[in-house]
Design a protein around this motif. Structure first.
Motif, mmCIF file in Angstrom:
data_model
loop_
_atom_site.group_PDB
_atom_site.id
_atom_site.type_symbol
_atom_site.label_atom_id
_atom_site.label_comp_id
_atom_site.label_asym_id
_atom_site.label_seq_id
_atom_site.Cartn_x
_atom_site.Cartn_y
_atom_site.Cartn_z
ATOM 1 N N ASN A 1 19.332 -16.264 45.903
ATOM 2 C CA ASN A 1 18.182 -15.401 46.164
ATOM 3 C C ASN A 1 18.261 -14.837 47.585
ATOM 4 O OD1 ASN A 1 15.742 -14.133 45.905
ATOM 5 N ND2 ASN A 1 14.528 -15.946 46.287
ATOM 6 N N PRO A 2 19.074 -13.788 47.780
ATOM 7 C CA PRO A 2 19.148 -13.206 49.125
ATOM 8 C C PRO A 2 17.847 -12.489 49.476
ATOM 9 C CG PRO A 2 20.331 -11.848 47.579
ATOM 10 C CD PRO A 2 19.889 -13.081 46.818
ATOM 11 N N THR A 3 17.464 -12.552 50.706
ATOM 12 C CA THR A 3 16.223 -11.927 51.159
ATOM 13 C C THR A 3 16.505 -11.048 52.373
ATOM 14 O OG1 THR A 3 14.972 -13.844 50.418
ATOM 15 C CG2 THR A 3 13.889 -12.379 51.966
ATOM 16 N N HIS A 4 16.040 -9.830 52.312
ATOM 17 C CA HIS A 4 16.162 -8.895 53.434
ATOM 18 C C HIS A 4 14.752 -8.681 53.978
ATOM 19 C CE1 HIS A 4 17.590 -4.650 54.865
ATOM 20 N NE2 HIS A 4 16.983 -5.329 55.817
ATOM 21 N N ILE A 5 14.504 -9.105 55.204
ATOM 22 C CA ILE A 5 13.173 -8.993 55.815
ATOM 23 C C ILE A 5 13.223 -7.920 56.896
ATOM 24 C CG2 ILE A 5 11.400 -10.176 57.164
ATOM 25 C CD1 ILE A 5 12.353 -12.780 55.801
ATOM 26 N N VAL A 6 12.307 -6.966 56.788
ATOM 27 C CA VAL A 6 12.169 -5.911 57.787
ATOM 28 C C VAL A 6 10.779 -6.076 58.377
ATOM 29 C CG1 VAL A 6 12.166 -3.428 58.192
ATOM 30 C CG2 VAL A 6 13.694 -4.403 56.477
ATOM 31 N N PHE A 7 10.695 -6.273 59.686
ATOM 32 C CA PHE A 7 9.427 -6.596 60.321
ATOM 33 C C PHE A 7 9.227 -5.695 61.533
ATOM 34 C CE2 PHE A 7 6.857 -8.963 63.350
ATOM 35 C CZ PHE A 7 5.798 -9.372 62.567
ATOM 36 N N GLY A 8 8.002 -5.241 61.733
ATOM 37 C CA GLY A 8 7.695 -4.485 62.938
ATOM 38 C C GLY A 8 6.830 -3.276 62.652
ATOM 39 N N LYS A 9 6.520 -2.566 63.701
ATOM 40 C CA LYS A 9 5.648 -1.394 63.625
ATOM 41 C C LYS A 9 6.317 -0.292 62.806
ATOM 42 C CE LYS A 9 3.049 1.765 66.503
ATOM 43 N NZ LYS A 9 2.704 2.209 67.842
ATOM 44 N N ASP A 10 5.546 0.337 61.937
ATOM 45 C CA ASP A 10 5.976 1.471 61.113
ATOM 46 C C ASP A 10 7.126 1.153 60.157
ATOM 47 O OD1 ASP A 10 4.054 3.131 62.324
ATOM 48 O OD2 ASP A 10 5.427 3.606 63.972
ATOM 49 N N THR A 11 7.319 -0.114 59.805
ATOM 50 C CA THR A 11 8.415 -0.462 58.900
ATOM 51 C C THR A 11 8.101 -0.158 57.437
ATOM 52 O OG1 THR A 11 7.661 -2.761 58.887
ATOM 53 C CG2 THR A 11 9.442 -2.205 60.402
ATOM 54 N N LEU A 12 6.831 0.029 57.086
ATOM 55 C CA LEU A 12 6.506 0.389 55.703
ATOM 56 C C LEU A 12 7.112 1.732 55.328
ATOM 57 C CD1 LEU A 12 2.771 -0.687 55.221
ATOM 58 C CD2 LEU A 12 4.828 -1.771 54.323
ATOM 59 N N ASP A 13 7.364 2.571 56.317
ATOM 60 C CA ASP A 13 7.972 3.876 56.065
ATOM 61 C C ASP A 13 9.396 3.741 55.522
ATOM 62 O OD1 ASP A 13 5.640 4.955 57.069
ATOM 63 O OD2 ASP A 13 6.468 5.293 59.068
ATOM 64 N N GLN A 14 10.021 2.582 55.685
ATOM 65 C CA GLN A 14 11.386 2.350 55.223
ATOM 66 C C GLN A 14 11.455 1.893 53.768
ATOM 67 O OE1 GLN A 14 13.628 -0.226 57.849
ATOM 68 N NE2 GLN A 14 12.395 0.413 59.585
ATOM 69 N N LEU A 15 10.311 1.596 53.171
ATOM 70 C CA LEU A 15 10.310 1.055 51.805
ATOM 71 C C LEU A 15 11.045 1.955 50.813
ATOM 72 C CD1 LEU A 15 6.725 -0.424 51.293
ATOM 73 C CD2 LEU A 15 8.901 -1.646 51.336
#
Length: 69
Positions: free
Chosen positions: A8-22
């Motif tokens: 189960n690999p997990t890629h975590i993106v955290f920080g300001k304005d990161t929802l724009d990368q979805l």
């Protein structure tokens, strides 16, 4: 119990304005399950922002999850 392997690999993106990368991180043919607890995700517009950034995906919501004390 049956023997099995689970990967189960997990890629975590955290920080300001990161929802724009979805839109670039989630495949276009993905079925998305959004899980959340109380109403703050709706109150602050986070859920709406997530859904807006995932156009064309099949999105399911599962809300009301109780915290694990």
């Amino acid at each position: 119990m049956l023997n099995f392997n689970f990967y189960n690999p997990t890629h975590i993106v955290f920080g300001k304005d990161t929802l724009d990368q979805l839109n670039t991180l989630v495949p276009l043919n993905a079925k998305v399950l959004v899980t959340y607890g109380g109403g703050s995700v709706k109150k602050f517009g986070t859920l709406e922002n997530v859904i807006k950034n995932l156009p064309g995906r099949e999105i399911f919501e599962f809300g009301g999850i109780e915290p694990n004390p």
